[in-house]
Enzyme design. Structure first.
Site, PDB file in Angstrom:
ATOM      1  N   SER A 259      17.267 -20.874  35.188  1.00  0.00           N
ATOM      2  CA  SER A 259      17.232 -22.301  34.896  1.00  0.00           C
ATOM      3  C   SER A 259      16.570 -23.005  36.073  1.00  0.00           C
ATOM      4  CB  SER A 259      18.653 -22.817  34.703  1.00  0.00           C
ATOM      5  OG  SER A 259      18.696 -24.202  34.948  1.00  0.00           O
TER       6      SER A 259
ATOM      7  N   GLN B 150      -5.702 -18.435  -1.954  1.00  0.00           N
ATOM      8  CA  GLN B 150      -6.261 -18.355  -0.599  1.00  0.00           C
ATOM      9  C   GLN B 150      -5.183 -18.724   0.432  1.00  0.00           C
ATOM     10  OE1 GLN B 150     -10.452 -19.341   0.288  1.00  0.00           O
ATOM     11  NE2 GLN B 150      -9.624 -21.160   1.293  1.00  0.00           N
TER      12      GLN B 150
ATOM     13  N   SER C 165     -12.004 -20.727   4.553  1.00  0.00           N
ATOM     14  CA  SER C 165     -10.882 -19.900   5.021  1.00  0.00           C
ATOM     15  C   SER C 165     -11.304 -19.010   6.182  1.00  0.00           C
ATOM     16  CB  SER C 165     -10.353 -19.047   3.861  1.00  0.00           C
ATOM     17  OG  SER C 165     -11.410 -18.293   3.285  1.00  0.00           O
TER      18      SER C 165
ATOM     19  N   GLU D 134      17.492 -15.337  22.085  1.00  0.00           N
ATOM     20  CA  GLU D 134      17.553 -16.619  21.363  1.00  0.00           C
ATOM     21  C   GLU D 134      16.279 -16.842  20.557  1.00  0.00           C
ATOM     22  OE1 GLU D 134      19.122 -19.846  24.044  1.00  0.00           O
ATOM     23  OE2 GLU D 134      19.262 -18.124  25.375  1.00  0.00           O
TER      24      GLU D 134
ATOM     25  N   LYS E 173      22.234 -19.554  36.704  1.00  0.00           N
ATOM     26  CA  LYS E 173      21.998 -19.197  35.305  1.00  0.00           C
ATOM     27  C   LYS E 173      21.117 -17.968  35.127  1.00  0.00           C
ATOM     28  CE  LYS E 173      22.568 -22.162  32.026  1.00  0.00           C
ATOM     29  NZ  LYS E 173      23.363 -22.058  30.835  1.00  0.00           N
TER      30      LYS E 173
ATOM     31  N   ASN F  87     -13.042 -11.870  -6.135  1.00  0.00           N
ATOM     32  CA  ASN F  87     -11.643 -11.782  -6.550  1.00  0.00           C
ATOM     33  C   ASN F  87     -11.053 -10.384  -6.325  1.00  0.00           C
ATOM     34  OD1 ASN F  87     -12.085 -14.376  -7.275  1.00  0.00           O
ATOM     35  ND2 ASN F  87     -11.979 -14.055  -9.491  1.00  0.00           N
TER      36      ASN F  87
HETATM   37  N1  ARG Z   1     -11.537 -16.850   0.194  1.00  0.00           N
HETATM   38  C1  ARG Z   1     -11.067 -16.535  -1.090  1.00  0.00           C
HETATM   39  C2  ARG Z   1      -9.582 -16.200  -1.032  1.00  0.00           C
HETATM   40  O1  ARG Z   1      -9.110 -15.943   0.015  1.00  0.00           O
HETATM   41  C3  ARG Z   1     -11.810 -15.377  -1.651  1.00  0.00           C
HETATM   42  C4  ARG Z   1     -11.830 -15.304  -3.145  1.00  0.00           C
HETATM   43  C5  ARG Z   1     -12.644 -16.392  -3.703  1.00  0.00           C
HETATM   44  N2  ARG Z   1     -12.779 -16.275  -5.118  1.00  0.00           N
HETATM   45  C6  ARG Z   1     -13.191 -17.268  -5.852  1.00  0.00           C
HETATM   46  N3  ARG Z   1     -13.250 -17.061  -7.142  1.00  0.00           N
HETATM   47  N4  ARG Z   1     -13.465 -18.437  -5.364  1.00  0.00           N
HETATM   48  O2  ARG Z   1      -8.863 -16.214  -2.005  1.00  0.00           O
END
Ligand code: ARG
Length: 475
Positions: free
Chosen positions: A293, A338, A39, A306, A299, A126
């Site tokens: 345009s 995530q 990520s 828009e 125009k 977490n």
């Molecule tokens: N990159 C993870 C997210 O955005 C971080 C948390 C990951 N926790 C785990 N137990 N794998 O959610």
């Protein structure tokens, strides 16, 4: 040893295991696993919040005697270095390290060695990600609120200029009754004011700290969650560790507020598009917010309006996206979550852009009072005023007055004239008691001036509403 991308599938079998959690792994992830799992390309936007959270956590660990003061100082120094590296664009983000949390921790290890490994005591990714994301959303919330205030100020400035400028008011997009342009602008001040309220409500509910919930169950270490909560500007720690790591209501509420705001913006932009057409010609956008345009030299297109009208789709899409991600997820954390970030980042960026463009457009917009006045008098827009006069002056029941007025309108229609162009004899063929006084209420100016009921469109009401709104909304 950290796993390195080799590009060859076979070689992945022999990659080293992840340095943060690889203890029970013999091999690193497949290249495809790495791609779906990483990520870092988007959650690097959380770097400042992640470092801020880690600094607060480390300080608390030292205060509680869980971490030595020396380790704490090294960690602090290392994190500040990383912050500078990222801001200077010198930090190398590695997708093999998955996310922002592990990228920063790995760099911390290379900077300060073993002490880095002690930072994650009494913490999990977490509660870390839940904290970072809350902090990010809180900042975005504040930026959007400020943007809404600017937009309200721009609308109020227009309303001040045009508190007495008469225009047609519509229902069903059919001419209904005359209103003032200032009143119309102030309607949006109310709408965007409610949006500010929604962002403020969402912010207040979201401002609790998940940090210290650890993976899901809390921790056996003697941590002080109030201390980290206060350091990060949260009102208090979240009460339940399982809720703390699995809740994304704050993101959903933020997206819901963005969606309603974007749809308000889209309604205003639809009106601007209509007002700009030659058939209306009620407003003129500045060159800065118009486009030409490539083929039709005459125009002048309201592209920004828009685009704003169109962008509501992205924002509402992000809300739907996260609703579907969260639906049916068992407590507590699951990796599905995530997927919360990309739509939210996009929606927040879009919401800010919408507000900036709309404020700019409204600030520059020039109303054309002559065009508004000309149309305000068409379509028998003062028919209600005539009916009200019949009730007031002749004592008719409103339903009877409605009927009499309908017949007078159809008389005017058959003659191809407006109500105030009929002569008194014509009107008397429908209702004999009508007299000259009726002309006092048939002009559009008289019509708007008479709408003095609370919240009505009379220019004096609009001026009062403006000064009240300035106080209510801090403008
Ligand atoms: N990159 C993870 C997210 O955005 C971080 C948390 C990951 N926790 C785990 N137990 N794998 O959610």
């Amino acid at each position: 040893m950290s796993s390195k991308k080799t590009g060859s599938k076979g070689a992945n079998q022999h990659k080293g295991a992840n340095q943060q959690w690889g203890g029970r792994f013999d091999h690193g992830p497949d290249e495809i696993m790495e791609r779906i799992n990483a990520s870092i390309d988007f959650d690097r936007r959380l770097y400042a919040q992640d470092i801020g959270g880690s600094l607060a956590h480390a300080k608390m660990l030292v205060q509680q005697g869980i971490l030595s003061a020396e380790d704490g100082a090294e960690i602090e120094h290392g994190l500040n270095t990383i912050s500078r590296e990222i801001e200077a664009g010198e930090f190398v983000f590695d997708p093999a390290l998955e996310d922002i949390h592990m990228n920063i921790e790995a760099r911390l290890k290379s900077l300060i060695g073993d002490a880095a490994g002690r930072l994650h005591t009494a913490r999990s990714r977490n509660d870390q990600v839940a904290t970072d994301f809350r902090l990010w959303v809180r900042d975005a919330n504040d930026r959007i609120e400020a943007g809404l205030r600017d937009l309200q100020a721009a609308l109020i400035a227009q309303a001040e200029r045009h508190a007495g400028t008469v225009m047609p008011g519509f229902t069903h997009l059919q001419t209904a009754q005359p209103v003032t342009f200032g009143h119309h602008m102030m309607a949006y001040v109310e709408m965007f004011g409610r949006d500010r309220g929604r962002f403020a409500d969402a912010r207040a509910r979201a401002n609790e700290s998940p940090l210290g919930a650890a993976a899901l169950a809390g921790t056996s270490f003697g941590i002080d969650r109030k201390m980290t909560a206060t350091a990060l500007g949260f009102d208090r720690p979240m009460a339940n560790s399982m809720d703390a790591v699995s809740d994304r209501d704050f993101a959903l509420e933020f997206l819901a507020a963005c969606t309603v705001m974007a749809l308000h913006a889209s309604r205003l932009c639809e009106e601007i598009v209509i007002w700009c057409t030659p058939g209306f010609g009620f407003v003129r956008l500045s060159d800065a917010y118009s486009t030409g345009s490539s083929i039709m030299p005459q125009k002048r297109n309201p592209d920004a309006a828009e685009l704003i009208r169109g962008k509501v789709g992205r924002v509402a899409g992000a809300l739907n996206n996260l609703i579907l991600v969260m639906k049916g997820l068992p407590l507590t954390y699951a990796k599905d979550m995530q997927e919360d970030k990309e739509p939210l980042f996009d929606a927040a960026d879009t919401a800010e852009l919408i507000l900036a463009a709309l404020s700019g457009m409204i600030k520059d917009m020039e109303a054309v009072p002559t065009a508004m006045a000309a149309q305000a008098g068409t379509g028998y827009s003062t028919a209600t005023d005539l009916a009200d006069w019949l009730v007031r002056a002749l004592g008719l029941a409103f339903r009877d007055a409605h009927h009499v007025t309908g017949r007078i309108v159809s008389l005017a229609e058959s003659k191809g004239v407006q109500l105030h162009d009929l002569n008194i004899a014509d009107m008397q063929t429908v209702e004999a008691r009508i007299n000259q006084d009726v002309f006092d209420v048939l002009s559009v100016e008289a019509s708007v001036a008479s709408r003095v009921s609370e919240g009505g469109t009379a220019p004096e009401n609009v001026r009062q509403a403006i000064s009240l709104a300035k106080k209510r909304f801090g403008i």
